[in-house]
Design a protein around this motif. Structure first.
Motif, short mmCIF file in Angstrom:
data_model
loop_
_atom_site.label_atom_id
_atom_site.label_comp_id
_atom_site.label_asym_id
_atom_site.label_seq_id
_atom_site.Cartn_x
_atom_site.Cartn_y
_atom_site.Cartn_z
N ARG A 17 -11.46 7.97 -5.36
CA ARG A 17 -10.39 8.35 -4.45
C ARG A 17 -10.01 7.24 -3.47
N ALA A 18 -10.58 6.07 -3.62
CA ALA A 18 -10.42 5.00 -2.63
C ALA A 18 -9.11 4.22 -2.75
N ASP A 19 -8.18 4.68 -3.55
CA ASP A 19 -6.88 4.02 -3.68
C ASP A 19 -5.94 4.60 -2.62
N LEU A 20 -5.58 3.79 -1.65
CA LEU A 20 -4.71 4.26 -0.54
C LEU A 20 -3.25 3.92 -0.78
N SER A 21 -2.89 3.42 -1.96
CA SER A 21 -1.52 2.97 -2.19
C SER A 21 -0.48 4.07 -1.96
N ALA A 22 -0.84 5.32 -2.19
CA ALA A 22 0.12 6.42 -1.98
C ALA A 22 0.36 6.68 -0.48
N HIS A 23 -0.49 6.15 0.37
CA HIS A 23 -0.39 6.42 1.81
C HIS A 23 0.05 5.21 2.62
N LEU A 24 0.21 4.07 1.97
CA LEU A 24 0.58 2.84 2.66
C LEU A 24 1.86 2.26 2.09
N PRO A 25 2.66 1.57 2.87
CA PRO A 25 2.47 1.32 4.30
C PRO A 25 2.76 2.58 5.14
N LEU A 26 2.31 2.51 6.36
CA LEU A 26 2.50 3.63 7.29
C LEU A 26 3.89 3.57 7.87
#
Length: 117
Positions: free
Chosen positions: A108-117
């Motif tokens: 679950r460590a892929d933050l691409s869906a949440h970045l950029p802010l």
């Protein structure tokens, strides 16, 4: 929805220093990192991923199974300057990973869906 944290004076000052090739003052960098971590936690609520930006802060975010003890299964860690760049869209998540500027573990460590802010 725009968060007041993104528009904070600390974030602006830290980005300005980076643009000028300077290292932001420690208190400014700390405040900017924490402000943007707060935005991430607000926009991706949950406790399945721990995002660490040592030495300034860490948050748990992203919905899904949460950990209760020990080291979390899903961890993202990076330097403060890298966090400012990916959080504000100056550096793409995929590029940060490819360049080895972000350390990730867990599915679950892929933050691409949440970045950029």
């Amino acid at each position: 929805m725009s968060s007041p944290h993104i528009k904070s004076a600390a974030v602006a000052a830290a980005l300005s220093a980076l643009d000028e090739g300077r290292t932001p003052d420690r208190p400014v960098l700390r405040e900017a990192v924490r402000a943007l971590l707060t935005v991430l936690a607000e926009r991706a609520p949950g406790r399945s991923v721990e995002v660490r930006v040592p030495p300034y802060g860490a948050v748990q975010c992203v919905s899904g199974p949460r950990h209760t003890r020990g080291t979390p299964a899903n961890v993202v860690e990076m330097e403060p300057g890298t966090w400012l760049e990916v959080a504000t869209g100056r550096l793409e998540w995929a590029d940060a990973i490819t360049q080895g500027r972000v350390r990730v573990s867990g599915i679950r460590a892929d933050l691409s869906a949440h970045l950029p802010l």
